[in-house]
Write a protein that holds these residues in place. Sequence first.
Motif, mmCIF file in Angstrom:
data_model
loop_
_atom_site.group_PDB
_atom_site.id
_atom_site.type_symbol
_atom_site.label_atom_id
_atom_site.label_comp_id
_atom_site.label_asym_id
_atom_site.label_seq_id
_atom_site.Cartn_x
_atom_site.Cartn_y
_atom_site.Cartn_z
ATOM 1 N N LYS A 26 39.804 38.421 50.247
ATOM 2 C CA LYS A 26 40.833 38.864 49.307
ATOM 3 C C LYS A 26 40.146 39.118 47.973
ATOM 4 C CE LYS A 26 44.937 38.216 49.779
ATOM 5 N NZ LYS A 26 46.388 38.251 49.776
ATOM 6 N N LEU A 27 40.196 40.377 47.516
ATOM 7 C CA LEU A 27 39.591 40.784 46.260
ATOM 8 C C LEU A 27 40.625 40.652 45.151
ATOM 9 C CD1 LEU A 27 37.926 44.052 47.561
ATOM 10 C CD2 LEU A 27 36.858 41.811 47.325
ATOM 11 N N ILE A 28 40.175 40.257 43.971
ATOM 12 C CA ILE A 28 41.057 40.080 42.821
ATOM 13 C C ILE A 28 40.561 40.962 41.691
ATOM 14 C CG2 ILE A 28 41.976 38.429 41.160
ATOM 15 C CD1 ILE A 28 41.272 36.261 43.315
ATOM 16 N N SER A 29 41.454 41.756 41.134
ATOM 17 C CA SER A 29 41.116 42.660 40.033
ATOM 18 C C SER A 29 42.109 42.461 38.896
ATOM 19 C CB SER A 29 41.173 44.115 40.504
ATOM 20 O OG SER A 29 40.969 44.985 39.420
ATOM 21 N N TYR A 30 41.632 42.698 37.681
ATOM 22 C CA TYR A 30 42.493 42.645 36.498
ATOM 23 C C TYR A 30 42.631 44.031 35.877
ATOM 24 C CZ TYR A 30 41.598 37.742 37.251
ATOM 25 O OH TYR A 30 41.510 36.501 37.836
ATOM 26 N N ASP A 31 42.156 45.053 36.591
ATOM 27 C CA ASP A 31 42.198 46.441 36.134
ATOM 28 C C ASP A 31 43.362 47.161 36.806
ATOM 29 O OD1 ASP A 31 41.738 49.033 35.332
ATOM 30 O OD2 ASP A 31 39.783 49.209 36.328
ATOM 31 N N LYS A 32 44.332 47.581 36.017
ATOM 32 C CA LYS A 32 45.518 48.251 36.564
ATOM 33 C C LYS A 32 45.145 49.543 37.299
ATOM 34 C CE LYS A 32 50.243 49.203 35.301
ATOM 35 N NZ LYS A 32 51.253 49.085 34.269
ATOM 36 N N GLY A 33 44.039 50.162 36.943
ATOM 37 C CA GLY A 33 43.587 51.381 37.592
ATOM 38 C C GLY A 33 43.203 51.182 39.048
ATOM 39 N N ASP A 34 42.959 49.942 39.473
ATOM 40 C CA ASP A 34 42.603 49.675 40.860
ATOM 41 C C ASP A 34 43.789 49.831 41.806
ATOM 42 O OD1 ASP A 34 39.853 49.290 40.783
ATOM 43 O OD2 ASP A 34 40.049 47.215 40.129
ATOM 44 N N VAL A 35 44.986 49.962 41.282
ATOM 45 C CA VAL A 35 46.150 50.225 42.137
ATOM 46 C C VAL A 35 45.934 51.529 42.900
ATOM 47 C CG1 VAL A 35 48.630 50.734 42.123
ATOM 48 C CG2 VAL A 35 47.732 48.876 40.725
ATOM 49 N N PHE A 39 44.846 48.425 45.693
ATOM 50 C CA PHE A 39 45.198 47.080 45.249
ATOM 51 C C PHE A 39 46.705 47.015 45.014
ATOM 52 C CE2 PHE A 39 40.737 46.980 44.639
ATOM 53 C CZ PHE A 39 40.352 45.654 44.538
ATOM 54 N N ILE A 40 47.281 45.859 45.321
ATOM 55 C CA ILE A 40 48.717 45.688 45.102
ATOM 56 C C ILE A 40 48.939 44.668 43.983
ATOM 57 C CG2 ILE A 40 49.414 46.338 47.434
ATOM 58 C CD1 ILE A 40 49.616 43.379 48.104
ATOM 59 N N PRO A 41 49.970 44.854 43.175
ATOM 60 C CA PRO A 41 50.227 43.912 42.073
ATOM 61 C C PRO A 41 50.581 42.520 42.594
ATOM 62 C CG PRO A 41 51.429 45.959 41.756
ATOM 63 C CD PRO A 41 50.868 46.001 43.139
ATOM 64 N N TYR A 42 49.933 41.519 42.025
ATOM 65 C CA TYR A 42 50.264 40.125 42.303
ATOM 66 C C TYR A 42 51.212 39.627 41.216
ATOM 67 C CZ TYR A 42 49.664 35.122 43.040
ATOM 68 O OH TYR A 42 49.877 33.790 43.259
ATOM 69 N N ASN A 43 50.872 40.001 39.977
ATOM 70 C CA ASN A 43 51.750 39.796 38.827
ATOM 71 C C ASN A 43 51.421 40.893 37.814
ATOM 72 O OD1 ASN A 43 49.463 38.922 37.387
ATOM 73 N ND2 ASN A 43 49.841 36.787 37.869
ATOM 74 N N ASP A 44 51.809 40.736 36.573
ATOM 75 C CA ASP A 44 51.625 41.805 35.584
ATOM 76 C C ASP A 44 50.161 42.140 35.300
ATOM 77 O OD1 ASP A 44 54.337 42.076 35.326
ATOM 78 O OD2 ASP A 44 54.468 40.771 33.566
ATOM 79 N N THR A 45 49.257 41.176 35.447
ATOM 80 C CA THR A 45 47.861 41.400 35.064
ATOM 81 C C THR A 45 46.867 41.276 36.214
ATOM 82 O OG1 THR A 45 47.608 39.071 34.451
ATOM 83 C CG2 THR A 45 48.284 40.600 32.711
ATOM 84 N N THR A 46 47.315 40.876 37.385
ATOM 85 C CA THR A 46 46.422 40.616 38.504
ATOM 86 C C THR A 46 46.797 41.496 39.693
ATOM 87 O OG1 THR A 46 46.292 38.322 37.758
ATOM 88 C CG2 THR A 46 45.446 38.794 39.955
#
Length: 67
Positions: A26-35, A39-46
């Motif tokens: 499971k990869l974790i990103s804080y960059d909204k551009g990765d959507v 990538f799927i939103p976990y919360n507003d910033t993750t």
Amino acid sequence: MIRKGLYAAYNERDYECYETENGCVKLISYDKGDVANGFIPYNDTTFTKEVPRDAVEEVFFVAPYAT
């Protein structure tokens, strides 16, 4: 930002990660551009994405040291 913890190299970028019970990563990103990259939103910033272990180039641990 100082990195610490488990990371994975995926598509020429490094992401925080953890291994799941089913053998995936499971990869974790804080960059909204990765959507746009699946990538799927976990919360507003993750944002997260689960990929098979063989899709990841390498998994490594980062431990910063200072004197």
